[in-house]
Enzyme design. Structure first.
Site, mmCIF file in Angstrom:
data_model
loop_
_atom_site.group_PDB
_atom_site.id
_atom_site.type_symbol
_atom_site.label_atom_id
_atom_site.label_comp_id
_atom_site.label_asym_id
_atom_site.label_seq_id
_atom_site.Cartn_x
_atom_site.Cartn_y
_atom_site.Cartn_z
ATOM 1 N N HIS A 146 0.868 -1.172 0.000
ATOM 2 C CA HIS A 146 0.000 0.000 0.000
ATOM 3 C C HIS A 146 0.911 1.231 0.000
ATOM 4 C CE1 HIS A 146 -2.545 -3.043 2.061
ATOM 5 N NE2 HIS A 146 -3.568 -2.390 1.533
ATOM 6 N N HIS A 315 -11.568 -13.673 3.391
ATOM 7 C CA HIS A 315 -12.749 -12.909 3.005
ATOM 8 C C HIS A 315 -13.849 -13.841 2.504
ATOM 9 C CE1 HIS A 315 -10.228 -9.009 2.192
ATOM 10 N NE2 HIS A 315 -10.141 -9.449 3.433
ATOM 11 N N ASP A 353 -6.470 -13.208 9.250
ATOM 12 C CA ASP A 353 -5.305 -13.179 8.344
ATOM 13 C C ASP A 353 -4.195 -14.132 8.793
ATOM 14 O OD1 ASP A 353 -6.203 -11.325 6.438
ATOM 15 O OD2 ASP A 353 -5.717 -9.649 7.748
#
Length: 480
Positions: A146, A315, A353
């Site tokens: 990111h 997810h 995660d």
């Protein structure tokens, strides 16, 4: 007086000799935690971040060495491709180098020796050097980032862009020709300006700021040779429909993505644009709930040919699906572009995660990858983090080795299943009635309801055979 002059001469000679020694001396090799020394603050510091950690090698299934691969042999050929080409592993910068071990109920537990407690440019560059040493020792040639994880946010957009440029220039130098980003993305969910979303914010100024940030992130991804660019809409959704114009927000998001497509083409970025579905968290309801919802959105707005999907396993389970289901849904719609390899905990309700270590799930994941013909230019990114209680630098390597070995073992199991052929034959036999001439006409869309009714009357009550689920599970388990 003469003694003083002689002293000055000796002092000058001493300084000169020290200066010469400094020119020819080897680069500093102080440890990463020596932040008080001169080399600790320098932008070109060359210290070792992972002393004592060797380059990770393949030693085979019998090895007991935690710092060695047991199943992942990069150059070994499986089903016509090298393992490294099937798997295309990538390290996530944010979890690996920005993860703190904090959770909703506790503060940070990880304090890596190279950290100085700041989010300065010097610290960002130090983390970037640690990233590339980690990649090289792990033997992985891709990474993901990111924008705001690799470079600090500035007081203005211009300052943020300048910070990013400075860190990206170093990354370009460090990655050389062998390493490149699997994908880059913009972080549009942490800063308070994005509390209502970015592309779906009701504030036009936020919408414009988000667009400017994505524009810059696409540019630096392109500059670094990135193969893909990801959109994750963590705040693109709603908490309640009572104050939300859903239709207008979805239209805005589509316009935003259309502009991204146009800009990508304008600057000559040939990487794949990826959308990453997630049902909720942090937003109560996110617009890209799962693969099917995301595919429907792309179809409605005429974007099917411009985007593919980055499926994250954790997810998938949050949306009520298995990872295998989401991968197959993406594959069958021609949208399977990338995989974020992780898993969740069925006893914990949020996105944990964790590194994927379940051999059965890894085999199902790799079954979809193989059926897809591979993932290039996508790959498998470890969007996974150490447990809060794992605090040794060595644990970063152990976690990635375990995840890579698990997926490599899954690939080997898929090869067994294909070579054996029993599972494929079981599936073929279930549908063999459609392999008849009449079945082929149905699949070709050439049979109407009147004809089907006549056949039903002619055949009488259908005979329905067993699905043989237990046999299918037995065959699958035998490959593990």
């Amino acid at each position: 007086m003469k003694r003083m002059e002689l002293g000055k001469i000796l002092f000058v000679l001493l300084c000169a000799s020290l200066a010469i020694a400094g020119v020819v001396a080897a680069p500093p090799t102080c440890p990463a935690n020596d932040l008080g020394g001169e080399c600790g603050d320098a932008d070109d510091w060359k210290g070792e971040f992972f002393p004592g950690i060797p380059h990770i090698k393949y030693e085979g299934p019998s090895s007991k060495n935690p710092l060695a691969y047991k199943w992942y042999n990069a150059e070994e050929e499986i089903l016509g491709k090298k393992m490294k080409d099937w798997l295309r592993f990538s390290v996530a910068f944010w979890h690996t180098f920005r993860g703190t071990g904090g959770d909703p109920f506790g503060s940070a537990t990880k304090f890596w020796p190279w950290e100085d407690g700041t989010n300065s440019l010097a610290m960002a560059k130090r983390r970037m050097r640690a990233n590339f040493e980690f990649l090289k020792k792990l033997g992985v040639d891709r990474w993901c980032f990111h924008d705001r994880d690799i470079a600090p946010d500035g007081k203005t957009l211009e300052e943020s862009n300048a910070n990013l440029d400075e860190v990206v220039a170093l990354a370009k130098e460090l990655q050389g020709t062998e390493i490149r980003p699997l994908w880059g993305t913009a972080q549009l969910f942490v800063h308070p300006r994005y509390m209502h979303g970015g592309a779906t914010s009701p504030e036009v100024e936020v919408y414009a700021y988000a667009a400017a940030q994505v524009k810059k992130a696409i540019e630096v991804t392109h500059y670094l040779g990135g193969e893909n660019y990801v959109f994750w809409g963590g705040r693109e959704g709603y908490q309640t429909l009572l104050n939300t114009d859903m239709g207008r927000e979805l239209d805005h998001m589509a316009r935003f993505l259309e502009a991204a497509v146009a800009y990508k083409k304008k600057i000559g970025f040939n990487g794949t644009l990826l959308l990453e579905p997630k049902p909720q968290e942090p937003t109560k309801h996110q617009y890209d709930w799962d693969v099917a919802t995301t595919a429907s959105f792309l179809r409605k707005y005429g974007l099917l040919g411009e985007f593919k999907i980055n499926v994250e396993c954790n997810h998938a389970t949050l949306s009520g699906h298995s990872c295998h289901h989401e991968l197959e849904t993406a594959r069958l719609n021609g949208l399977f572009g990338n995989l974020d390899a992780n898993t969740g905990d069925p006893q914990i309700g949020w996105d944990t995660d964790q590194f994927l270590t379940d051999i059965g799930e890894a085999t199902l994941v790799m079954l979809s990858v193989v059926r897809n013909g591979g993932l290039a230019p996508g790959g498998i990114n470890f969007d996974a983090k150490l447990r809060r209680e794992s605090t040794d630098v060595e644990d970063l390597f152990i976690a990635h080795i375990g995840g890579m070995d698990t997926l490599a073992r899954g690939l080997r199991n898929v090869a067994k299943l294909i070579e054996d052929g029993s599972l494929d034959e079981l599936v073929r036999k279930r549908y063999e009635s459609f392999d008849t001439e009449f079945g082929a006409q149905i699949e070709a869309g050439k049979v109407d309801f009147e004809t089907l009714e006549k056949k039903a009357m002619e055949w009488g009550e259908p005979k329905v055979p067993s699905a043989k689920q237990e046999l299918a599970e037995m065959i699958f388990q035998s490959a593990l």
